[in-house]
Design an enzyme around this catalytic site. Sequence first.
Site, PDB file in Angstrom:
ATOM      1  N   ASN A   9      -1.926 -11.320   8.630  1.00  0.00           N
ATOM      2  CA  ASN A   9      -2.562 -10.500   9.383  1.00  0.00           C
ATOM      3  C   ASN A   9      -3.561 -10.657   9.736  1.00  0.00           C
ATOM      4  O   ASN A   9      -4.298 -10.426   8.913  1.00  0.00           O
ATOM      5  CB  ASN A   9      -1.910  -9.167   9.146  1.00  0.00           C
ATOM      6  N   LYS A  12      -6.216  -7.645   9.727  1.00  0.00           N
ATOM      7  CA  LYS A  12      -6.145  -6.942   8.312  1.00  0.00           C
ATOM      8  C   LYS A  12      -7.373  -8.019   7.271  1.00  0.00           C
ATOM      9  O   LYS A  12      -8.482  -7.516   6.631  1.00  0.00           O
ATOM     10  CB  LYS A  12      -4.967  -7.018   7.247  1.00  0.00           C
ATOM     11  N   ASP A  68       0.013  -1.262   2.165  1.00  0.00           N
ATOM     12  CA  ASP A  68       0.901  -0.855   3.030  1.00  0.00           C
ATOM     13  C   ASP A  68       0.491   0.273   3.465  1.00  0.00           C
ATOM     14  O   ASP A  68      -0.541   1.434   2.845  1.00  0.00           O
ATOM     15  CB  ASP A  68       2.482  -0.539   2.006  1.00  0.00           C
ATOM     16  N   PHE A 166      -6.521  -1.935  16.177  1.00  0.00           N
ATOM     17  CA  PHE A 166      -5.009  -2.762  15.845  1.00  0.00           C
ATOM     18  C   PHE A 166      -4.597  -1.796  15.950  1.00  0.00           C
ATOM     19  O   PHE A 166      -5.012  -0.629  16.153  1.00  0.00           O
ATOM     20  CB  PHE A 166      -4.770  -4.311  15.465  1.00  0.00           C
TER      21      PHE A 166
END
Length: 209
Positions: A9, A12, A68, A166
């Site tokens: 990602n 990230k 996570d 995002f």
Amino acid sequence: MKIVFATNNQHKLDEIHSILGDTIEVLSLKDIGCDVDIPETGQTLEENALQKAQYIYDHYHISVFADDTGLEVDALNGAPGIYSARYASMEAGAHEASHDAEANMSRLLRVLGENNNRRARFRTVIALILKKDVCPCGCTSIKEIHQFEGIVEGQIIKERRGGEGFGYDPIFQPDGYEETFAELGMEIKNHISHRARAVKKLADFLLGK
């Protein structure tokens, strides 16, 4: 120090690089040639983060961390939680699991409706597996496992605001600010976000602070 962040990602990765700077070389899954869709079958953020990190450690034998993140809304008893990234695709009639941020926000706003309880939090859990020395018999490597958590409290506003960030950033307003994450910009967000707080703990640990 070189370590893998178990993600491709780009949002990230940009966020992590911005926080860590040049102190630690962070590799993506693409950098190590991993194109597998790593399973996430845990029932908690902690289980999912560790499952992803363990997969990379077992298959690539390198120090790794995985995260996570979940958005936990009080009025929805903590949902969407571990299903935050694919919240919309879990609706009745959805055909496949996809990570569609716009659809996720639309479903959340629709489900909340005019509910006045808009309290929510972002929570990030990072699982770190450090490869240590090979054991004396040579049968396996010795590893250390650590976990770090970051939480930011706030509320879900009733309409999208802002063009940066995002995920759910356009509808999440952190406590102490009039702006959403998507309005604050990455510089401020990287100082106060859930991921920033978890990564700060990770970085302090890795750098021995």
